[in-house]
Design an enzyme around this catalytic site. Structure first.
Site, short mmCIF file in Angstrom:
data_model
loop_
_atom_site.label_atom_id
_atom_site.label_comp_id
_atom_site.label_asym_id
_atom_site.label_seq_id
_atom_site.Cartn_x
_atom_site.Cartn_y
_atom_site.Cartn_z
NE ARG A 43 -2.80 0.66 3.62
CZ ARG A 43 -2.03 0.87 4.56
NH1 ARG A 43 -1.70 1.72 4.72
NH2 ARG A 43 -1.89 -0.12 6.05
CE1 TYR A 96 -16.61 13.99 -11.60
CE2 TYR A 96 -15.87 13.95 -9.58
CZ TYR A 96 -15.85 13.54 -10.42
OH TYR A 96 -16.24 12.54 -10.61
CG ASP A 168 -9.90 18.11 -10.60
OD1 ASP A 168 -9.07 18.63 -11.70
OD2 ASP A 168 -10.50 18.11 -10.45
CE LYS A 193 -13.35 11.38 -14.79
NZ LYS A 193 -13.75 12.41 -14.08
#
Ligand SMILES: *Cc1c(COP(=O)(O)O)cnc(C)c1O
Length: 378
Positions: A43, A96, A168, A193
């Site tokens: 992790r 967003y 962002d 994206k």
């Protein structure tokens, strides 16, 4: 794009292999007790997360990056790392929508006051900064209407008051705009994206401008247990190899479609930064090296039935969320819920299109027949 590779470390392999290990073994107790030991636990990082983070750090010109399982988890890691109870944060109104939900529904529960600002405020943001303002969170161009912010002016105003700035930067894919060179501290992307680029991977990344901000960001990622899957990181790296070509093609296609759409019957307004009458056009030209494949159509006021006919008549634009893949797609926008500082006053329905890599003649023909049916129903 050749970043994030190391053939010398891997027998000459041109692509770094996926290390699918959660357990990492140590050769000695000394190695285990040494905090600088390179990899400790799946992790917390592995060779493929390193390569992906190094590549994005180089693209965005930062000090260091974290990767996460989605764009939203990179956003929440960044925000939570830099705020505490009693703080005030300023958030762009065209953010967003899930970022807005996180601020309203989670940060506010932990005692953070959230205030939304007009994305076109520019240097006027200085008047909204309070002594307890911890973060200014931008997204440029914003979601839905692609409002271009004066990032330079906002970052300068923030710096003067010791406020951390975040952006962002998903729209630019890290390619079309370099926020850290404009004074921003943290640049975040949904790699789902354009970076992954094929509508098949969920991935997020955040880049810090300095060692100090990187330490805070990284600590937040570790504390919350954010991490990305090695296979997805591999796909993110693979996407970077062709991102400039895909982004350029989508961008060129979208501009052609936007120009064609302007002035068509049934169309009230087109939102696209490269159109000269767009509100953000001048700042976009100053700061960006290009545009991506997104545009929005504000339809003329019409019945819901006519809107439904338009959307469902399209053959090449299925309804779907996400964007930045190879394919064209349409997403209905519900703007009244997505704005508060500047309430949405338009009557027409807004639809966002992502223009993919298809032939624009086919796309325009499809839009043309759907607009005709829209006109007949209106
Ligand atoms: C899609 C998107 C996100 C969230 O990304 P996920 O990877 O889906 O979590 C964040 N910001 C913007 C601007 C987006 O379009």
């Amino acid at each position: 794009m050749n970043l994030g590779r190391a053939p010398d470390e891997y027998f000459g392999l041109v692509n770094p292999p996926v290390g699918r290990s959660t357990t990492i073994t140590y050769p000695s107790l000394d190695a285990y007790e040494n905090p600088a030991h390179k990899y400790r636990y799946g992790r917390l990082g592995n060779p493929i997360s390193d390569k992906f983070e190094q590549a994005i750090t180089a693209i965005e010109g930062g000090f260091g990056a974290i990767s996460a399982s989605s764009g939203l988890s990179a956003i929440t890691a960044a925000l939570t790392g830099f705020v505490k109870a009693g703080d005030h944060i300023l958030v762009a109104d065209s953010v967003y929508p899930p970022t807005r939900f996180f601020c309203n529904d989670v940060l506010s529960r932990f005692g953070v006051e959230v205030e939304y600002y007009d994305p076109l405020i520019g240097g006027g943001i200085a008047d909204l900064i309070r002594d307890n303002t911890a973060v200014i969170y931008m997204e440029s161009p914003g979601s839905g209407t692609f409002d271009v912010q004066d990032v330079l002016a906002i970052a300068a105003a923030a710096k003067a008051r010791g406020v951390i700035t975040m952006i962002d930067n998903t729209w630019s894919a890290g390619i079309l705009f370099k926020p850290l060179a404009h004074g921003v501290n943290i640049s975040i992307q949904s790699a789902t994206k354009y970076i992954a680029g094929h509508a098949d991977v969920s991935l997020g990344v955040a880049v810090a401008d300095s060692e100090e901000s990187f330490k805070t960001l990284r600590k937040s990622m570790e504390d919350f247990g954010h991490c990305a899957a090695p296979d997805d990181l591999y796909m993110g790296l693979r996407g970077l190899r062709t991102i400039t070509l895909r982004l350029k093609q989508s961008g060129d296609n979208a501009l052609k479609v936007a120009q064609w759409l302007q002035g068509q019957d049934g169309v009230q307004k087109i939102y696209h930064v490269a159109l000269e009458d767009d509100a953000g056009h001048e700042i976009w030209k100053r700061d960006y090296t290009g545009a991506n494949g997104l545009l929005s159509i504000l339809l003329q006021p019409a019945s819901k039935d006519a809107v439904r006919t338009f959307i469902e008549s399209l053959e090449l634009f299925p309804i779907g969320s996400s964007w930045g893949g190879y394919e064209s797609i349409l997403q209905p926008q519900y703007m009244k819920k997505a704005r508060s500082a500047q309430p949405w006053a338009e009557e027409g329905f807004l639809v966002r299109l992502h223009i993919g890599l298809e032939d624009t003649e086919d796309l325009i023909e499809d839009l043309s027949q759907a607009l005709k049916k829209f006109g007949e129903k209106r």
